[in-house]
Design a protein around this motif. Structure first.
Motif, PDB file in Angstrom:
ATOM      1  N   TYR A 135       0.835  -1.207   0.000  1.00 34.43           N
ATOM      2  CA  TYR A 135       0.000   0.000   0.000  1.00 34.43           C
ATOM      3  C   TYR A 135       0.869   1.257   0.000  1.00 34.43           C
ATOM      4  CZ  TYR A 135      -3.285  -3.615   1.309  1.00 34.43           C
ATOM      5  OH  TYR A 135      -4.027  -4.781   1.326  1.00 34.43           O
ATOM      6  N   ALA A 136       1.996   1.197   0.687  1.00 36.56           N
ATOM      7  CA  ALA A 136       2.920   2.325   0.661  1.00 36.56           C
ATOM      8  C   ALA A 136       3.580   2.467  -0.701  1.00 36.56           C
ATOM      9  CB  ALA A 136       3.977   2.160   1.748  1.00 36.56           C
ATOM     10  N   MET A 137       3.964   1.340  -1.306  1.00 32.21           N
ATOM     11  CA  MET A 137       4.655   1.399  -2.588  1.00 32.21           C
ATOM     12  C   MET A 137       3.747   1.884  -3.714  1.00 32.21           C
ATOM     13  SD  MET A 137       7.910   0.734  -2.297  1.00 32.21           S
ATOM     14  CE  MET A 137       7.620   2.001  -1.051  1.00 32.21           C
ATOM     15  N   ARG A 138       2.449   1.731  -3.560  1.00 36.59           N
ATOM     16  CA  ARG A 138       1.530   2.293  -4.549  1.00 36.59           C
ATOM     17  C   ARG A 138       1.710   3.805  -4.638  1.00 36.59           C
ATOM     18  NH1 ARG A 138      -4.180  -0.776  -2.976  1.00 36.59           N
ATOM     19  NH2 ARG A 138      -3.522  -2.892  -3.599  1.00 36.59           N
ATOM     20  N   ARG A 139       1.967   4.418  -3.506  1.00 36.91           N
ATOM     21  CA  ARG A 139       2.146   5.868  -3.470  1.00 36.91           C
ATOM     22  C   ARG A 139       3.571   6.263  -3.842  1.00 36.91           C
ATOM     23  NH1 ARG A 139      -2.275   8.231  -0.635  1.00 36.91           N
ATOM     24  NH2 ARG A 139      -3.661   6.651   0.237  1.00 36.91           N
ATOM     25  N   ALA A 140       4.561   5.502  -3.354  1.00 37.93           N
ATOM     26  CA  ALA A 140       5.947   5.820  -3.673  1.00 37.93           C
ATOM     27  C   ALA A 140       6.227   5.696  -5.164  1.00 37.93           C
ATOM     28  CB  ALA A 140       6.881   4.907  -2.882  1.00 37.93           C
ATOM     29  N   ALA A 141       5.484   4.826  -5.852  1.00 41.27           N
ATOM     30  CA  ALA A 141       5.684   4.654  -7.295  1.00 41.27           C
ATOM     31  C   ALA A 141       5.365   5.934  -8.072  1.00 41.27           C
ATOM     32  CB  ALA A 141       4.821   3.505  -7.807  1.00 41.27           C
ATOM     33  N   LYS A 142       4.660   6.873  -7.448  1.00 44.27           N
ATOM     34  CA  LYS A 142       4.299   8.117  -8.117  1.00 44.27           C
ATOM     35  C   LYS A 142       5.367   9.196  -7.959  1.00 44.27           C
ATOM     36  CE  LYS A 142      -0.636   7.209  -7.390  1.00 44.27           C
ATOM     37  NZ  LYS A 142      -1.896   7.696  -6.760  1.00 44.27           N
ATOM     38  N   VAL A 143       6.393   8.914  -7.136  1.00 47.14           N
ATOM     39  CA  VAL A 143       7.481   9.886  -6.979  1.00 47.14           C
ATOM     40  C   VAL A 143       8.290   9.928  -8.272  1.00 47.14           C
ATOM     41  CG1 VAL A 143       9.553  10.479  -5.675  1.00 47.14           C
ATOM     42  CG2 VAL A 143       7.574   9.482  -4.496  1.00 47.14           C
ATOM     43  N   PRO A 144       8.563  11.100  -8.829  1.00 44.74           N
ATOM     44  CA  PRO A 144       9.301  11.180 -10.100  1.00 44.74           C
ATOM     45  C   PRO A 144      10.670  10.508 -10.014  1.00 44.74           C
ATOM     46  CG  PRO A 144       8.319  13.301  -9.546  1.00 44.74           C
ATOM     47  CD  PRO A 144       8.135  12.427  -8.346  1.00 44.74           C
ATOM     48  N   ASP A 145      11.084   9.892 -11.115  1.00 46.32           N
ATOM     49  CA  ASP A 145      12.418   9.300 -11.257  1.00 46.32           C
ATOM     50  C   ASP A 145      12.706   8.247 -10.199  1.00 46.32           C
ATOM     51  OD1 ASP A 145      13.090  11.112 -13.419  1.00 46.32           O
ATOM     52  OD2 ASP A 145      13.269  12.664 -11.897  1.00 46.32           O
ATOM     53  N   THR A 146      11.669   7.497  -9.820  1.00 46.95           N
ATOM     54  CA  THR A 146      11.796   6.522  -8.738  1.00 46.95           C
ATOM     55  C   THR A 146      11.207   5.181  -9.148  1.00 46.95           C
ATOM     56  OG1 THR A 146      11.743   8.199  -6.988  1.00 46.95           O
ATOM     57  CG2 THR A 146      11.088   5.970  -6.367  1.00 46.95           C
ATOM     58  N   LEU A 147      11.912   4.112  -8.798  1.00 46.15           N
ATOM     59  CA  LEU A 147      11.427   2.760  -8.966  1.00 46.15           C
ATOM     60  C   LEU A 147      11.033   2.242  -7.589  1.00 46.15           C
ATOM     61  CD1 LEU A 147      11.204   0.887 -11.462  1.00 46.15           C
ATOM     62  CD2 LEU A 147      13.352  -0.155 -10.736  1.00 46.15           C
ATOM     63  N   ALA A 148       9.787   1.829  -7.416  1.00 48.84           N
ATOM     64  CA  ALA A 148       9.261   1.396  -6.124  1.00 48.84           C
ATOM     65  C   ALA A 148       9.164  -0.124  -6.073  1.00 48.84           C
ATOM     66  CB  ALA A 148       7.887   2.017  -5.867  1.00 48.84           C
ATOM     67  N   LEU A 149       9.827  -0.729  -5.078  1.00 48.05           N
ATOM     68  CA  LEU A 149       9.911  -2.178  -4.970  1.00 48.05           C
ATOM     69  C   LEU A 149       9.445  -2.634  -3.591  1.00 48.05           C
ATOM     70  CD1 LEU A 149      13.540  -2.622  -6.379  1.00 48.05           C
ATOM     71  CD2 LEU A 149      11.402  -2.581  -7.685  1.00 48.05           C
ATOM     72  N   VAL A 150       8.543  -3.595  -3.545  1.00 46.67           N
ATOM     73  CA  VAL A 150       8.163  -4.219  -2.286  1.00 46.67           C
ATOM     74  C   VAL A 150       9.276  -5.177  -1.882  1.00 46.67           C
ATOM     75  CG1 VAL A 150       6.514  -5.735  -1.128  1.00 46.67           C
ATOM     76  CG2 VAL A 150       5.698  -4.000  -2.739  1.00 46.67           C
ATOM     77  N   TRP A 151       9.825  -4.962  -0.680  1.00 47.59           N
ATOM     78  CA  TRP A 151      10.929  -5.796  -0.223  1.00 47.59           C
ATOM     79  C   TRP A 151      11.044  -5.723   1.297  1.00 47.59           C
ATOM     80  CZ3 TRP A 151      13.005  -9.705  -2.358  1.00 47.59           C
ATOM     81  CH2 TRP A 151      14.180 -10.255  -1.851  1.00 47.59           C
ATOM     82  N   ASP A 152      11.579  -6.778   1.884  1.00 45.17           N
ATOM     83  CA  ASP A 152      11.810  -6.882   3.318  1.00 45.17           C
ATOM     84  C   ASP A 152      13.245  -6.452   3.604  1.00 45.17           C
ATOM     85  OD1 ASP A 152      12.257  -7.640   5.925  1.00 45.17           O
ATOM     86  OD2 ASP A 152      11.614  -9.719   5.681  1.00 45.17           O
ATOM     87  N   LEU A 153      13.425  -5.380   4.367  1.00 42.73           N
ATOM     88  CA  LEU A 153      14.755  -4.844   4.617  1.00 42.73           C
ATOM     89  C   LEU A 153      15.655  -5.780   5.409  1.00 42.73           C
ATOM     90  CD1 LEU A 153      14.106  -1.067   5.433  1.00 42.73           C
ATOM     91  CD2 LEU A 153      14.697  -2.124   3.248  1.00 42.73           C
ATOM     92  N   TRP A 154      15.080  -6.756   6.092  1.00 44.19           N
ATOM     93  CA  TRP A 154      15.904  -7.692   6.857  1.00 44.19           C
ATOM     94  C   TRP A 154      16.498  -8.792   5.968  1.00 44.19           C
ATOM     95  CZ3 TRP A 154      17.834  -5.748  10.802  1.00 44.19           C
ATOM     96  CH2 TRP A 154      17.105  -4.988  11.723  1.00 44.19           C
ATOM     97  N   ARG A 155      16.059  -8.867   4.730  1.00 45.66           N
ATOM     98  CA  ARG A 155      16.645  -9.820   3.792  1.00 45.66           C
ATOM     99  C   ARG A 155      17.748  -9.131   2.995  1.00 45.66           C
ATOM    100  NH1 ARG A 155      11.809 -12.901   0.678  1.00 45.66           N
ATOM    101  NH2 ARG A 155      13.660 -13.784  -0.352  1.00 45.66           N
TER     102      ARG A 155
END
Length: 290
Positions: A135-155
């Motif tokens: 749900y957060a990445m749906r919004r982050a994908a709208k930031v210009p010049d940005t690639l939004a990826l769902v990922w677990d930071l602990w991996r």
């Protein structure tokens, strides 16, 4: 397309570790794929979900939490923090012509958007946003010049070694070993955490979680030997919140996972005056050791 060749720079397949390439064909949508044939199609909202197989054991921020965060942040309540970050990013990247920024735990992309906007127009910056929440990445994908990826930071991050110039880590897990691996030597990591007194005046009313007293030392420890702490800055923001923004503030953070929204609304509707709070943040600036 030039945007494709820059946005996917430094990405690697989470399955086989080969380079990921961004592809876009008319009528077919965008995808990320590698030479082994692994393929990740973009969701209709523009983000890519790289969590395959076992996925993650951690709970993502839900749609209501993310909506509350977006509304609160877009209203400008934490603008002073975004400005402080923008100043540090400009200073850190002033020699870079085409800087690469990794936002590890990007949320809605609010701070990333502000940081990118703060850079001089002569710099052609690109960014990758990582977050466990779809749900957060749906919004982050709208930031210009940005690639939004769902990922677990602990991996292990789906990022090549030493492929980014600057890393943002705002209210998110600190995977110091991986952060050091993906940042170039001399690169900057900006870590934001709440101070112990953050929102303390409203903790009981809003059902907020407590902040550890030794959090700053904990961040230094978790970032590990790959980084040197260079500077620390505190940002204090007085808040005068009505019922709706106070509700959003409570629901947008970790407490939102366990709060009963209707109970909280009922509590706030009984308040006769605005809720007076102080948001208190610590920015720790780290340098990636050579």
């Amino acid at each position: 397309m030039q945007q494709q060749s820059t946005l996917d720079q430094g990405l690697r397949c989470p399955i086989c570790a080969l380079a990921l390439h961004l592809q876009s064909e008319p009528g077919a949508g965008a995808r990320l794929d590698c030479e082994s044939g692994h393929r990740f199609d973009a969701a209709k909202q523009g983000y890519f979900n790289l969590l395959t197989g076992k996925g993650t054991n951690f709970k993502e921020d839900g749609a209501d939490m993310v909506a509350a965060r977006a509304s609160f942040l877009d209203a400008g309540h934490y603008e002073s923090l975004a400005e402080a970050l923008g100043h540090r990013v400009r200073t850190a990247l002033h020699h870079e012509e085409n800087p690469r920024i990794l936002d590890a735990g990007a949320g809605t992309g609010y701070y990333l958007r502000q940081v990118l906007a703060a850079l001089p127009s002569t710099q052609e910056a690109t960014a990758v946003a990582l977050d466990i929440s779809r749900y957060a990445m749906r919004r982050a994908a709208k930031v210009p010049d940005t690639l939004a990826l769902v990922w677990d930071l602990w991996r292990d991050l789906p990022i090549d070694d030493e492929s980014f110039d600057l890393l943002l880590n705002i209210f998110s897990p600190h995977n110091g070993a991986e952060f050091a691996r993906v940042l170039r030597p001399g690169g900057t990591a900006l870590v934001v955490t709440p101070l112990p007194e953050h929102l303390a005046e409203g903790a009981e009313l809003l059902g907020l979680l407590g902040i550890a007293e030794d959090k700053a030392a904990g961040v230094v420890s978790s970032m590990g030997e790959g980084f040197t702490l260079r500077a620390t800055e505190e940002v204090l923001i007085p808040l005068v919140l009505g019922e709706t923004p106070a509700f959003e503030l409570a629901m947008m953070g970790p407490a939102g996972h366990h709060l009963n929204a209707q109970v909280l609304r009922d509590k706030l509707s009984g308040e006769n005056t605005p809720v007076l709070l102080t948001a208190a943040f610590r920015i720790q600036e780290f340098r990636r050791n050579d």
